[in-house]
Write a protein that holds these residues in place. Structure first.
Motif, PDB file in Angstrom:
ATOM      1  N   UNK A 974     -16.165 -51.103  -2.965  1.00 19.00           N
ATOM      2  CA  UNK A 974     -15.592 -52.406  -2.575  1.00 19.00           C
ATOM      3  C   UNK A 974     -15.796 -53.245  -1.500  1.00 19.00           C
ATOM      4  N   UNK A 975     -16.611 -52.340  -0.377  1.00 20.77           N
ATOM      5  CA  UNK A 975     -16.776 -53.132   0.756  1.00 20.77           C
ATOM      6  C   UNK A 975     -18.344 -53.448   0.995  1.00 20.77           C
ATOM      7  N   UNK A 976     -19.079 -53.465  -0.222  1.00 20.50           N
ATOM      8  CA  UNK A 976     -20.378 -54.065  -0.092  1.00 20.50           C
ATOM      9  C   UNK A 976     -20.720 -55.147   0.438  1.00 20.50           C
ATOM     10  N   UNK A 977     -20.023 -56.209   0.198  1.00 19.50           N
ATOM     11  CA  UNK A 977     -20.185 -57.567   0.611  1.00 19.50           C
ATOM     12  C   UNK A 977     -19.911 -57.565   2.252  1.00 19.50           C
ATOM     13  N   UNK A 978     -18.647 -56.845   2.553  1.00 20.62           N
ATOM     14  CA  UNK A 978     -18.248 -56.693   3.870  1.00 20.62           C
ATOM     15  C   UNK A 978     -19.145 -55.874   4.697  1.00 20.62           C
ATOM     16  N   UNK A 979     -19.869 -54.844   4.456  1.00 16.87           N
ATOM     17  CA  UNK A 979     -20.879 -54.287   4.809  1.00 16.87           C
ATOM     18  C   UNK A 979     -22.265 -55.211   5.184  1.00 16.87           C
ATOM     19  N   UNK A 980     -22.357 -55.871   4.309  1.00 16.52           N
ATOM     20  CA  UNK A 980     -23.668 -56.963   4.669  1.00 16.52           C
ATOM     21  C   UNK A 980     -23.031 -57.743   5.961  1.00 16.52           C
ATOM     22  N   UNK A 981     -22.091 -58.375   5.605  1.00 15.93           N
ATOM     23  CA  UNK A 981     -21.487 -59.337   6.876  1.00 15.93           C
ATOM     24  C   UNK A 981     -21.267 -58.551   8.143  1.00 15.93           C
TER      25      UNK A 981
ATOM     26  N   UNK B 109     -21.118 -69.430   3.416  1.00 19.18           N
ATOM     27  CA  UNK B 109     -20.400 -70.264   2.579  1.00 19.18           C
ATOM     28  C   UNK B 109     -18.987 -69.923   2.346  1.00 19.18           C
ATOM     29  N   UNK B 110     -18.777 -68.445   2.067  1.00 13.65           N
ATOM     30  CA  UNK B 110     -17.508 -67.773   1.691  1.00 13.65           C
ATOM     31  C   UNK B 110     -16.550 -67.581   3.034  1.00 13.65           C
ATOM     32  N   UNK B 111     -17.100 -67.877   4.165  1.00 21.03           N
ATOM     33  CA  UNK B 111     -16.299 -67.544   5.211  1.00 21.03           C
ATOM     34  C   UNK B 111     -16.769 -66.119   5.811  1.00 21.03           C
ATOM     35  N   UNK B 112     -16.709 -65.344   4.739  1.00 22.71           N
ATOM     36  CA  UNK B 112     -16.920 -63.738   5.228  1.00 22.71           C
ATOM     37  C   UNK B 112     -16.154 -63.115   5.932  1.00 22.71           C
ATOM     38  N   UNK B 113     -14.955 -63.639   6.238  1.00 23.16           N
ATOM     39  CA  UNK B 113     -14.018 -62.847   7.249  1.00 23.16           C
ATOM     40  C   UNK B 113     -13.414 -61.544   6.622  1.00 23.16           C
ATOM     41  N   UNK B 114     -13.150 -60.817   7.690  1.00 18.06           N
ATOM     42  CA  UNK B 114     -12.692 -59.394   7.130  1.00 18.06           C
ATOM     43  C   UNK B 114     -11.361 -59.664   6.712  1.00 18.06           C
ATOM     44  N   UNK B 163      -8.741 -73.023   3.641  1.00 22.76           N
ATOM     45  CA  UNK B 163     -10.097 -72.932   3.660  1.00 22.76           C
ATOM     46  C   UNK B 163     -10.691 -73.447   4.865  1.00 22.76           C
ATOM     47  N   UNK B 164     -10.312 -74.626   5.423  1.00 18.78           N
ATOM     48  CA  UNK B 164     -10.926 -75.327   6.674  1.00 18.78           C
ATOM     49  C   UNK B 164     -10.542 -74.351   7.805  1.00 18.78           C
ATOM     50  N   UNK B 165      -9.295 -73.605   7.933  1.00 18.87           N
ATOM     51  CA  UNK B 165      -8.981 -73.048   8.910  1.00 18.87           C
ATOM     52  C   UNK B 165      -9.959 -71.614   9.139  1.00 18.87           C
ATOM     53  N   UNK B 166      -9.979 -71.159   7.877  1.00 21.53           N
ATOM     54  CA  UNK B 166     -10.931 -69.918   7.809  1.00 21.53           C
ATOM     55  C   UNK B 166     -12.178 -70.171   8.231  1.00 21.53           C
ATOM     56  N   UNK B 167     -12.863 -71.333   7.836  1.00 23.02           N
ATOM     57  CA  UNK B 167     -13.835 -71.738   8.211  1.00 23.02           C
ATOM     58  C   UNK B 167     -14.099 -71.927   9.975  1.00 23.02           C
ATOM     59  N   UNK B 168     -13.211 -72.398  10.375  1.00 26.76           N
ATOM     60  CA  UNK B 168     -12.969 -72.653  11.838  1.00 26.76           C
ATOM     61  C   UNK B 168     -12.944 -71.228  12.640  1.00 26.76           C
ATOM     62  N   UNK B 185     -24.942 -71.074   6.372  1.00 24.65           N
ATOM     63  CA  UNK B 185     -25.343 -70.980   5.087  1.00 24.65           C
ATOM     64  C   UNK B 185     -24.347 -71.600   3.956  1.00 24.65           C
ATOM     65  N   UNK B 186     -24.741 -72.900   3.862  1.00 27.09           N
ATOM     66  CA  UNK B 186     -23.627 -73.827   3.098  1.00 27.09           C
ATOM     67  C   UNK B 186     -22.232 -73.634   3.753  1.00 27.09           C
ATOM     68  N   UNK B 187     -22.011 -73.809   4.881  1.00 26.11           N
ATOM     69  CA  UNK B 187     -20.723 -73.575   5.842  1.00 26.11           C
ATOM     70  C   UNK B 187     -19.638 -74.414   5.275  1.00 26.11           C
ATOM     71  N   UNK B 188     -19.989 -75.441   4.542  1.00 28.86           N
ATOM     72  CA  UNK B 188     -18.792 -76.413   4.071  1.00 28.86           C
ATOM     73  C   UNK B 188     -18.811 -76.333   2.256  1.00 28.86           C
ATOM     74  N   UNK B 189     -19.545 -75.685   1.999  1.00 27.07           N
ATOM     75  CA  UNK B 189     -19.798 -75.357   0.402  1.00 27.07           C
ATOM     76  C   UNK B 189     -18.437 -75.136  -0.100  1.00 27.07           C
TER      77      UNK B 189
END
Lengths: 1076, 247
Positions: A974-981, B109-114, B163-168, B185-189
């Motif tokens: 479940x952490x694959x994407x997280x690991x990429x990040x 694009x999807x912020x990718x925050x943990x 969403x805006x806060x996440x991207x910030x 990568x598409x930071x505002x997508x």
């Protein structure tokens, strides 16, 4: 039908997830089957072990006195000196009875003589061996002798001076030489009675030079005692005994004395095999009784001196009684391991459904109804349950076999001897239990899956953990409170009314426990609903722990008896486990922060990105409270169980030093002459001290004392009831045997007494606080005995005292006589003397040694301690006065378990059994044992069971490791994407691996800490209950705990390393694209 | 049609210092097989220090692949990529990771925050990987998030942010280590127009105040129009760098 087909297809569509589910279910079923098979086989195995020594024998007739013969002469009233009893021999009379004809299939008669065997060329002596006379015509059911080449040996081929010798005995006597054709000197002492009966017992010695004709391996079906004995034809041995006694009679007659002899065909045992129709149990008991009655009718007084034993039936009964408890225990522990397995299954099921969350989201988005989602998941679960349960049956049988293998090792079986018992019932119940379990554990995740937030799932956002139980807290809180309060009202006795009196019986405590738990948990759940969920859970955890501790440290101490207790112990463990797990889960945030700070502190000077790695690991663990809790709870359960058993068995094994010192009167060694009591004139004690009084030696004998022990004596529980007779050994002690403190100031330990000494009428000593001081009290009672003081019996009459070990009825497992009650011993003048039991001894080397005998297990017969005044008047000691046969020695070695003592005893035996000693004093034969080994021997069965139990519960680690593997795979998947990040942010591959592994290590370690605390508390509880009021010192096996810590640590690493490494190798650009 | 950028529009650009220099960069997938894909073909362009550049192109044109090549997330088949004079294609896996950690800021694009870390923890994570102490990292993070207008959201988890806060927060994370270049990568997508505008203004502010170099992959012509220039890619080929001189 279509749904079924779809579900069936789905099983194969997601192989990796579904294999995990199947494996999980299979694991649960395997544990279930394995525990049942292990438990069933345990009983069968112990029975096998116990009946091994009796071969095909079902019953036996033997004299009440173990060293006497089946006394044909007593039958003959007209002429006691006639060699032939009136009305035929014993066997002729026996075989004429209806009881024999109706029930007995085969019979054989044996004559056993306890003997010393001397190898004349070397002077080597082996004592306490058996010389057996075998009937050449015996039924094959009783075994066939074979030599080392496997050829059949027939005792009929032996001349009177020839002999077959067992392989083990040959190995003891001959080292390099070929023994065939060599001579052995065999010395036997036989005991007969004076005339009129019971005036005096006389020891007659027989010495023979015999030639070894062949060596035999084992007697096969009729095993005597493996192969450390000698064999002659029955008639040869009978003739020797008869002639020996006849000569003694003539010698006595010339001195104006009369001896009562035996018939020309003396026997010590008659072995019986029942007919096929007689079942062991009620059938054999009835057949035994009928035979006893028939013999009583023919022989009159026969019953007083001889007994018919339902040998096989008694063993079966004893094993049944013993294994019932053991099976319960095994099932109890097994249930806890199975609980751990269930945690794994729940985790796997949740994992499987979480993995398809996105798919479920899409299905819901395109219009699938919740009920359809549940149905689809459940149908799939049905197939998985069936496959898993079937696989589990196979795994369970294998697991059961493994347990049986452990059983074999622990009890030193030949594994082939233990049947692996797999019943249809076990298989059917296990299959359905596994199936139902898979459905139940699948249902909740399936319902949860149907309730997903579609938008959230499709956006790929993790679901937040539920914050509370919702209305469930209200419903369950109310129901639990109601059950608890109503239940407490029904209790009788009731702790709220009767106080401590309600704690005296473990069955009452056991019955009350769940109601109090309900009363604790119910209101706490209401607090969770109405006030604060976290607070409610904390209250539940604290109350559960508090209640368990109250029981362990207070209630257990008050319990005096009761028949049950297993459920109570399981309640205690469950309370401790659930309490600690809840408190840990509630505080996981704080624990994670603390863990993170600690690791950051350790890594404060590190330039590697370790702080980032640890933050990810700890925060991840904290964010997945349910999964983390399931994982550390799994380890907490397994480790609690292991550390509990570990501390308990370790304490019982090594925490008994003080107990052994008390039991052994402070002595370290017991040296005894089993066959021929050494005349006091030899001064063996002094010889021993002189010989080994070498200050350069590591072992230095500081004192040695001799005692006299009678072979056996007859006594009565009630003077006017001839059926209340029993046999006991007697030990005579002199006034200075123990307490001559002026001469031997170190020799102050009397043997430990069991009874409540504050009730003794003798002068008591008190310590500074006014409490009776145990050591001195023991001394007081022993001194009273040595000084021939009297004590009032139950009628208030003053009578001489004796001290006894437990007078135990093994058929009912009850103690028959207590302090203050009377027993009656035979005096040499034919009358009975009443003695009051001054106190009960916990056992001592003098009583626990079955001196020189292969005739019965040690500790099974009571021992009386009498003083020298009564020794001279007691029938038991007549004829062997002035001799000593047991010597206690004290050394300067502190550690009673030291192997130095064992090595030293080899020197002592070498000295005492060597030619020079025998030439000087005669062939007596000496055996030396450490007092600790006697104690150890008594507890051997328990030690072995602990060993098995430890092996059994340590298999729980397999469950634990599987649980960790599941979590690791789930976590990584479940952490694959997280690991990429993380990789994009600058985490190295190894940082990713470390963060995944660290998360699991921390969870394992939390489990270890919980397991250590709970396991130690439970170990303490069990030790204090079973240790007989604190005589067993509670010890913590740090080495073992270190091992468990290492296993947990390695399990976490090994479980996580593979999935973590694999995940870290995925290119970050691919991992970032992963949508789950 | 090509156009010439007005060199004077962004006074922060140091035209003498290329922060990113690509020369003849190719990326092929499944090379040598029938299914070979030539995702990036002979890419040649430079991004100068202090520039804010948009990388635009249709779907599947190779934008993200190019960004991944620059960030060292995937190795190039051939060619040269230099970031701040460091040749990325010469680096091994470990060195590329180090480069990302120290010199590149990523925004997705999807912020990718943990999800399991708070806004503050997400932002401080790169500092911790660089060996900063907790206290130091926290101090810098707090300042950064205040600058980004998230001073009141430090302890919030991503699921508790818009969403805006996440991207910030994601921008804060990419900036916190003072990287040589930020790759978006598409930071505002995933944002609506108003949030997109907010984020873009933030990029501009960062670019202006910190002289931060940015390379933003985007579909949005509007975003492109707000950048210093647009690099266009089609079928893996750079068709416009925005620096061409019109004849």
């Amino acid at each position: 039908m279509i749904a079924l087909k779809t579900a069936f297809r789905n099983v194969f569509r997601r192989p990796s997830q579904n294999i995990a589910v199947i494996l999980g279910v299979a694991l649960g079923v395997s544990l279930f089957v394995g525990v049942q098979v292990g438990s069933d086989s345990l009983g069968a195995g112990l029975l096998e072990l116990s009946i091994h020594s009796i071969g095909e024998r079902d019953a036996s007739i033997s004299p009440v006195f173990t060293d006497f013969f089946i006394n044909e002469q007593i039958l003959q009233e007209e002429d006691p000196f006639s060699p032939v009893p009136t009305g035929g021999t014993f066997l002729e009379n026996l075989t004429e009875t209806d009881a024999y004809k109706n029930n007995v299939a085969a019979i054989t008669a044996r004559l056993h003589l306890r003997s010393s065997v001397i190898q004349p060329e070397t002077g080597a002596i082996e004592v306490g061996k058996r010389w057996t006379g075998i009937d050449p015509d015996q039924h094959p059911a009783f075994g066939i002798l074979t030599n080392l080449e496997g050829q059949t040996l027939n005792v009929a081929d032996l001349e009177p001076h020839q002999i077959y010798v067992g392989e083990e005995l040959i190995e003891d006597l001959f080292t390099d030489q070929d023994p065939i054709g060599k001579n052995l000197t065999v010395q036997s002492s036989i005991t007969t009675l004076g005339q009129p009966p019971f005036v005096e017992s006389v020891s007659v010695r027989i010495s023979q030079n015999l030639t070894i004709v062949d060596i035999f391996q084992d007697e096969g079906l009729g095993r005597e005692s493996f192969s450390d004995y000698l064999v002659s034809p029955l008639s040869t041995l009978q003739e020797l005994v008869y002639q020996g006694i006849e000569q003694a009679k003539v010698a006595a007659f010339l001195q104006g004395q009369f001896l009562l002899g035996f018939g020309s065909q003396p026997l010590t045992d008659v072995y019986i095999v029942w007919k096929d129709g007689i079942e062991i149990g009620e059938g054999s008991e009835t057949a035994t009784l009928r035979l006893q009655i028939a013999l009583d009718q023919i022989f009159g007084d026969f019953a007083a001196l001889h007994r018919v034993s339902d040998t096989r039936g008694n063993i079966v009964r004893q094993i049944d009684a013993a294994t019932e408890g053991l099976s319960l225990l095994l099932n109890g522990f097994g249930a806890i391991i199975i609980l751990a397995g269930v945690l794994v299954i729940i985790n796997i099921q949740s994992m499987a459904l979480a993995a398809r969350e996105r798919e479920t989201g899409i299905l819901r988005a395109v219009g699938a109804k919740r009920s359809q989602i549940i149905r689809a998941n459940l149908l799939e679960s049905v197939f998985l349950g069936v496959f898993g349960s079937l696989a589990g049956l196979a795994g369970g049988v294998a697991y059961g076999r493994l347990l049986v293998w452990f059983l074999g090792i622990a009890f030193e079986f030949e594994t082939g001897d233990i049947p692996v018992v797999v019943t249809d019932e076990t298989l059917i119940i296990s299959f359905f239990a596994g199936f139902i379990l898979s459905q139940v554990t699948g249902l909740i995740p399936a319902i949860n899956a149907s309730r997903i937030n579609i938008a959230r799932v499709l956006r790929g956002i993790d679901a937040p953990e539920p914050e509370d139980f919702g209305r469930k807290s209200l419903y369950f809180g109310f129901i639990f409170t109601l059950i608890g309060i109503l239940g407490i009202f029904t209790l009788d006795p009731n702790p709220l009314i009767d106080g401590n009196d309600a704690f005296t019986n473990i069955d009452d405590v056991q019955a009350a426990y769940p109601f109090f738990i309900f009363t604790i948990v119910g209101p706490a759940l209401l607090v969770a609903y109405f006030r604060n969920f976290r607070l409610g859970l904390t209250v539940v955890g604290l109350f559960l722990l508090g209640f368990a501790y109250f029981n362990v440290f207070y209630v257990l101490d008050k319990i005096e008896g009761g028949s049950g207790g297993l459920s109570y112990i399981i309640y205690l463990v469950a309370s401790l486990l659930v309490g600690t797990v809840i408190l840990t889960a509630v505080n996981l945030d704080a624990i994670a922060s603390a863990g993170q700070r600690i690791t950051a502190w350790f890594a404060r000077s590190s330039t590697t990105p370790v702080r980032g790695t640890t933050m990810v690991a700890f925060k991840k663990m904290r964010s997945k409270v349910t999964r983390s809790t399931l994982t550390f709870a799994l380890f907490a359960t397994i480790l609690t169980l292991n550390i509990w058993i570990g501390t308990f068995s370790y304490s019982f094994r090594f925490g008994v030093d003080s107990q052994v010192v008390a039991l052994t009167g402070g002595s370290d060694l017991v040296i005894y002459s089993p066959d021929n009591p050494l005349p006091a004139s030899i001064g063996f004690s002094q010889e021993l001290v002189d010989e080994f009084d070498d200050t350069a030696r590591e072992v230095q004998i500081t004192d040695a004392r001799g005692f006299m022990r009678s072979p056996s004596s007859l006594y009565y529980l009630e003077a006017d009831d001839p059926n209340s007779n029993r046999t006991a050994n007697s030990v005579a002690i002199g006034p200075d045997s123990f307490w001559d403190s002026t001469a031997q100031e170190n020799w102050i330990f009397p043997f430990d007494l069991f009874d409540n000494k504050t009730e003794t009428p003798f002068e008591t000593y008190e310590d500074q606080d006014g409490d009776p001081e145990a050591t001195f009290e023991d001394e007081v009672v022993w001194k009273a005995l040595a000084n021939n003081e009297t004590m009032a019996n139950t009628q208030g009459e003053q009578k001489p005292i004796l001290i006894t070990t437990f007078i135990f009825d093994f058929s009912t497992f009850t103690i028959e006589k207590w302090q203050g009650e009377s027993v009656y011993l035979n005096l040499t003048d034919g009358t009975l003397q009443e003695f009051v039991i001054g106190s009960i001894s916990n056992g001592a080397p003098l009583s626990d040694l079955s001196l020189g005998s292969n005739f019965g297990p040690p500790g099974f017969s009571s021992t009386f301690y009498v003083n020298e005044h009564w020794k001279d008047k007691l029938l038991a000691f007549s004829g062997i006065s002035d001799n000593e046969n047991v010597f206690l020695a004290r050394t300067n070695i502190e550690d009673q378990t030291s192997s130095v003592l064992e090595d030293f005893l080899i020197d002592v035996e070498g000295w005492a059994n060597a030619g020079s000693f025998q030439n000087q004093f005669g062939s007596y034969g000496i055996i030396g044992v450490t007092t600790y080994s006697i104690y150890e021997g008594q507890l051997e069965g328990q030690f072995r069971f602990f060993q098995f139990l430890q092996a059994f519960v340590s298999l729980g680690f397999v469950v634990g490791i599987l649980g960790l593997v599941v979590v690791a795979f789930r976590s990584v998947a479940e952490r694959k994407r997280e690991i990429g990040m993380l990789r994009a942010l600058g985490f190295r591959r190894r940082d990713v691996v470390v963060s995944v592994v660290l998360e699991l290590i921390v969870m394992g370690m939390i489990g270890l800490v919980i397991g250590f605390v709970n396991g130690t508390v439970m170990g303490y509880a069990l030790t204090s209950v079973n240790g007989g009021g604190g005589e067993v010192e509670f010890l913590i096996p740090w080495g073992l705990i270190g091992l468990y810590a290492a296993i947990t640590f390695m399990s976490a690493i090994l479980s996580a390393i593979f999935p973590a490494v694999r995940a870290s190798q995925i290119p970050p650009s691919d991992a970032l694209r992963y949508t789950g | 049609m090509t156009e010439q950028i007005n060199y004077t529009t962004n006074p922060n650009v140091d035209w003498t210092t290329p922060m990113l220099d690509l020369h003849g960069v190719n990326k092929k997938y499944l090379e040598g097989t029938d299914a070979e894909v030539h995702a990036v073909r002979n890419a040649d362009f430079k991004v100068y220090k202090g520039e804010m550049v948009a990388l635009m192109g249709p779907s599947g044109s190779g934008k993200t692949t190019l960004l991944n090549l620059i960030g060292g997330l995937t190795p190039a088949t051939s060619g040269s990529i230099q970031i701040n004079d460091i040749e990325v294609t010469d680096l091994n896996e470990e060195e590329r990771t180090k480069l990302r950690r120290n010199s590149i800021g990523y925004i997705f694009q999807h912020f990718n925050l943990l999800e399991f870390l708070t806004a503050e923890q997400n932002v401080m994570l790169p500092l911790l990987t660089q060996g900063y102490s907790d206290a130091q990292a926290k101090r810098r993070t707090t300042m950064m998030l205040r600058e980004l207008g998230l001073g009141g959201r430090l302890e919030h988890f991503p699921s508790e942010l818009s969403g805006g806060q996440e991207q910030r927060v994601a921008i804060g994370r990419s900036l916190i280590t003072n990287p040589a270049i930020i790759l978006g990568d598409e930071p505002t997508g995933d944002l609506d127009r108003s949030a997109e505008e907010g984020v873009l203004n933030m990029f501009r502010r960062i670019n202006k105040e910190k002289k931060q170099t940015l390379l933003l992959v985007t579909h949005s012509e509007w975003i492109g129009s707000k950048c210093d220039r647009i690099i266009r890619i089609e079928n893996g080929e750079i068709v416009q760098t925005g620096l061409e001189v019109t004849s």
